[in-house]
Write a protein that holds these residues in place. Structure first.
Motif, PDB file in Angstrom:
ATOM      1  N   GLY A  67       0.811  -1.166   0.029  1.00 41.76           N
ATOM      2  CA  GLY A  67      -0.028   0.158   0.006  1.00 41.76           C
ATOM      3  C   GLY A  67       0.681   1.333   0.154  1.00 41.76           C
ATOM      4  O   GLY A  67       1.999   1.072  -0.219  1.00 41.76           O
ATOM      5  N   ASP A  68       0.137   2.348   0.404  1.00 35.46           N
ATOM      6  CA  ASP A  68       0.582   3.730   0.502  1.00 35.46           C
ATOM      7  C   ASP A  68       2.012   3.714   1.376  1.00 35.46           C
ATOM      8  O   ASP A  68       2.957   4.399   1.112  1.00 35.46           O
ATOM      9  N   ASN A  95      -4.311   2.701  -1.261  1.00 35.35           N
ATOM     10  CA  ASN A  95      -3.683   2.949  -2.690  1.00 35.35           C
ATOM     11  C   ASN A  95      -4.055   4.335  -3.191  1.00 35.35           C
ATOM     12  O   ASN A  95      -4.461   4.415  -4.508  1.00 35.35           O
ATOM     13  N   ASP A  96      -3.828   5.256  -2.400  1.00 38.71           N
ATOM     14  CA  ASP A  96      -4.321   6.651  -2.942  1.00 38.71           C
ATOM     15  C   ASP A  96      -3.433   7.362  -3.688  1.00 38.71           C
ATOM     16  O   ASP A  96      -3.738   7.702  -4.801  1.00 38.71           O
ATOM     17  N   PHE A  97      -1.922   6.886  -3.719  1.00 40.42           N
ATOM     18  CA  PHE A  97      -1.073   7.527  -4.654  1.00 40.42           C
ATOM     19  C   PHE A  97      -1.399   7.363  -6.163  1.00 40.42           C
ATOM     20  O   PHE A  97      -1.398   8.210  -6.964  1.00 40.42           O
ATOM     21  N   VAL A  98      -1.884   5.921  -6.429  1.00 47.29           N
ATOM     22  CA  VAL A  98      -1.975   5.829  -7.864  1.00 47.29           C
ATOM     23  C   VAL A  98      -3.146   6.511  -8.525  1.00 47.29           C
ATOM     24  O   VAL A  98      -3.383   6.385  -9.819  1.00 47.29           O
ATOM     25  N   ARG A  99      -3.981   6.804  -7.478  1.00 44.51           N
ATOM     26  CA  ARG A  99      -5.633   7.464  -7.999  1.00 44.51           C
ATOM     27  C   ARG A  99      -5.120   8.630  -8.908  1.00 44.51           C
ATOM     28  O   ARG A  99      -5.799   9.024  -9.738  1.00 44.51           O
ATOM     29  N   THR A 100      -3.817   9.430  -8.635  1.00 46.78           N
ATOM     30  CA  THR A 100      -3.812  10.620  -9.347  1.00 46.78           C
ATOM     31  C   THR A 100      -3.357  10.043 -10.790  1.00 46.78           C
ATOM     32  O   THR A 100      -3.591  10.922 -11.613  1.00 46.78           O
ATOM     33  N   LEU A 101      -2.855   8.903 -11.223  1.00 46.11           N
ATOM     34  CA  LEU A 101      -2.400   8.483 -12.206  1.00 46.11           C
ATOM     35  C   LEU A 101      -3.167   7.831 -12.982  1.00 46.11           C
ATOM     36  O   LEU A 101      -3.091   7.720 -14.575  1.00 46.11           O
ATOM     37  N   GLY A 102      -4.190   6.889 -12.482  1.00 44.63           N
ATOM     38  CA  GLY A 102      -5.134   5.966 -13.178  1.00 44.63           C
ATOM     39  C   GLY A 102      -5.706   5.028 -12.347  1.00 44.63           C
ATOM     40  O   GLY A 102      -5.558   4.919 -11.225  1.00 44.63           O
ATOM     41  N   GLU A 103      -6.233   4.040 -12.869  1.00 47.07           N
ATOM     42  CA  GLU A 103      -6.926   3.014 -11.927  1.00 47.07           C
ATOM     43  C   GLU A 103      -6.078   2.084 -11.670  1.00 47.07           C
ATOM     44  O   GLU A 103      -5.000   1.754 -12.199  1.00 47.07           O
ATOM     45  N   ALA A 155     -12.886  -6.958   6.658  1.00 45.60           N
ATOM     46  CA  ALA A 155     -14.332  -6.106   5.871  1.00 45.60           C
ATOM     47  C   ALA A 155     -14.376  -4.703   5.888  1.00 45.60           C
ATOM     48  O   ALA A 155     -15.345  -4.108   5.553  1.00 45.60           O
ATOM     49  N   VAL A 156     -13.353  -4.223   6.480  1.00 47.60           N
ATOM     50  CA  VAL A 156     -13.034  -2.765   6.613  1.00 47.60           C
ATOM     51  C   VAL A 156     -12.184  -2.250   5.544  1.00 47.60           C
ATOM     52  O   VAL A 156     -10.852  -2.632   5.801  1.00 47.60           O
ATOM     53  N   SER A 157     -12.354  -1.446   4.528  1.00 45.39           N
ATOM     54  CA  SER A 157     -11.653  -0.970   3.556  1.00 45.39           C
ATOM     55  C   SER A 157     -10.813   0.258   4.037  1.00 45.39           C
ATOM     56  O   SER A 157     -11.267   0.570   4.985  1.00 45.39           O
ATOM     57  N   GLY A 158      -9.990   0.598   3.044  1.00 39.57           N
ATOM     58  CA  GLY A 158      -9.359   1.702   3.623  1.00 39.57           C
ATOM     59  C   GLY A 158     -10.153   3.041   3.619  1.00 39.57           C
ATOM     60  O   GLY A 158      -9.980   3.910   4.564  1.00 39.57           O
ATOM     61  N   ARG A 205      -2.724  13.782  -5.060  1.00 38.32           N
ATOM     62  CA  ARG A 205      -4.340  14.534  -5.185  1.00 38.32           C
ATOM     63  C   ARG A 205      -5.003  13.756  -4.075  1.00 38.32           C
ATOM     64  O   ARG A 205      -6.133  14.413  -3.358  1.00 38.32           O
ATOM     65  N   TRP A 206      -4.886  12.462  -4.136  1.00 40.79           N
ATOM     66  CA  TRP A 206      -5.627  11.677  -2.921  1.00 40.79           C
ATOM     67  C   TRP A 206      -5.225  11.164  -1.900  1.00 40.79           C
ATOM     68  O   TRP A 206      -3.909  10.931  -1.717  1.00 40.79           O
ATOM     69  N   TYR A 207      -5.872  11.147  -0.790  1.00 43.78           N
ATOM     70  CA  TYR A 207      -5.448  10.482   0.425  1.00 43.78           C
ATOM     71  C   TYR A 207      -6.671   9.825   1.128  1.00 43.78           C
ATOM     72  O   TYR A 207      -7.994  10.141   1.015  1.00 43.78           O
ATOM     73  N   GLY A 208      -6.399   9.369   2.532  1.00 43.19           N
ATOM     74  CA  GLY A 208      -7.536   8.927   3.294  1.00 43.19           C
ATOM     75  C   GLY A 208      -8.425   7.764   2.647  1.00 43.19           C
ATOM     76  O   GLY A 208      -9.511   7.657   3.069  1.00 43.19           O
TER      77      GLY A 208
END
Length: 308
Positions: A67-68, A95-103, A155-158, A205-208
């Motif tokens: 993960g991050d 996996n927030d870092f890759v959200r800035t770049l794509g799926e 069952a608890v996602s990020g 761009r993304w976190y949390g």
């Protein structure tokens, strides 16, 4: 070109390490190439392994498999190493870092990763170690610190763990006194003081686990995006959280009286009380923090078809 896979066997909700190791071995059996597989054994071990891989001096691709938090350790070991490039197979809970770049699925595609290109991206220097995605001080950092209690539950996602932590923290103190000094993109110094929920510096761009805190940030522009949020009235919070999560806050009329948005190279935050500082999910307590951009500090691998 040597490939080094640094795997966090505890990342995510299931044991992905065995599955990934099988994929890596199968790929190199079919395509050849010098490769190594290393599993992290403790906090900070990824940084040690990454630094050791980079210090050999030959051309190497160092892959963060996790993960991050895993990515953060690997980039700290490879920053400013011209022979080393870092890639990521996002197997964590957020996996927030890759959200800035794509799926995420693009980054999990082995063939596209191996055919990827290397680019230079910025990083963030802090008083407690370098970061690559988003740093913040105050309420949202407190939420990030608290979410560690939830993210490993079944069952608890990020994203859900962040939401649970947010709900708990909303019953506590919303804002703290801060004096914020920043250097904007024109090189001018600006200072703000008051009761702030948080001060954020975004390279990504993304976190949390899915909150778009810095929706206009670019990874390679030599600047950080600064977002300052003053204390809102409690009754306004439900309508604000959704917009903030979607990244609609920068230009929103609902945030106009509580938000300051700037782009620049450095931000310094001081407080009379102890606050939480969050660096890509790594949290410490402090009364003083500085976030400074490190232009082009990291060579990063973009999967085939992905661009900045």
């Amino acid at each position: 070109m040597r490939d080094v896979y640094i795997i966090n066997p505890k990342a995510g909700k299931r044991d992905a390490a065995v599955f990934f190791i099988e994929r890596a071995k199968a790929y190199h059996a079919a395509h050849g190439g010098d490769y190594e597989i290393r599993l992290t054994e403790r906090a900070g071990h990824g940084e040690e392994l990454s630094r050791a891989a980079a210090e050999r001096g030959d051309a190497v691709r160092i892959w963060a498999v996790g993960g991050d938090g895993t990515l953060l350790e690997i980039v700290r070991g490879a920053v400013y190493r011209p022979n080393a490039a870092v890639g990521v197979f996002p197997c964590g809970s957020g996996n927030d870092f890759v959200r800035t770049l794509g799926e995420k699925e693009i980054f999990m595609n082995f063939e596209r990763q191996m055919r990827g290109t290397t680019v230079s991206i910025d990083m963030i220097r802090t008083e407690h170690g370098d970061a690559v995605n988003i740093c913040s001080l105050g309420f949202d950092a407190k939420v990030a610190d608290e979410m560690t209690r939830y993210k490993h539950l079944p069952a608890v996602s990020g994203e859900l763990s962040y939401t649970l932590s947010l709900a708990k923290c909303l019953f506590g103190k919303l804002a703290d006194p801060m004096t914020v000094t920043l250097v904007n993109e024109q090189g001018e110094t600006e200072t703000y003081s008051g009761e702030y929920m948080f001060a954020l510096a975004g390279n990504g761009r993304w976190y949390g686990g899915g909150y778009c805190g810095a929706p206009k940030a670019q990874l390679n522009d030599g600047l950080l995006d600064f977002v300052l949020i003053r204390r809102p009235a409690y009754h306004r919070i439900p309508s604000l959280v959704g917009q903030y999560k979607r990244g609609e806050h920068i230009d929103s009329a609902r945030f106009a009286d509580i938000l300051t948005y700037r782009r620049g190279t450095k931000i310094e935050i001081r407080s009379d009380v102890e606050l939480v500082s969050n660096m890509d999910g790594n949290c410490v307590r402090t009364t003083h923090e500085t976030y400074t951009v490190l232009p082009g500090a990291l060579r990063f691998i973009l999967p085939e078809g992905v661009s900045l």
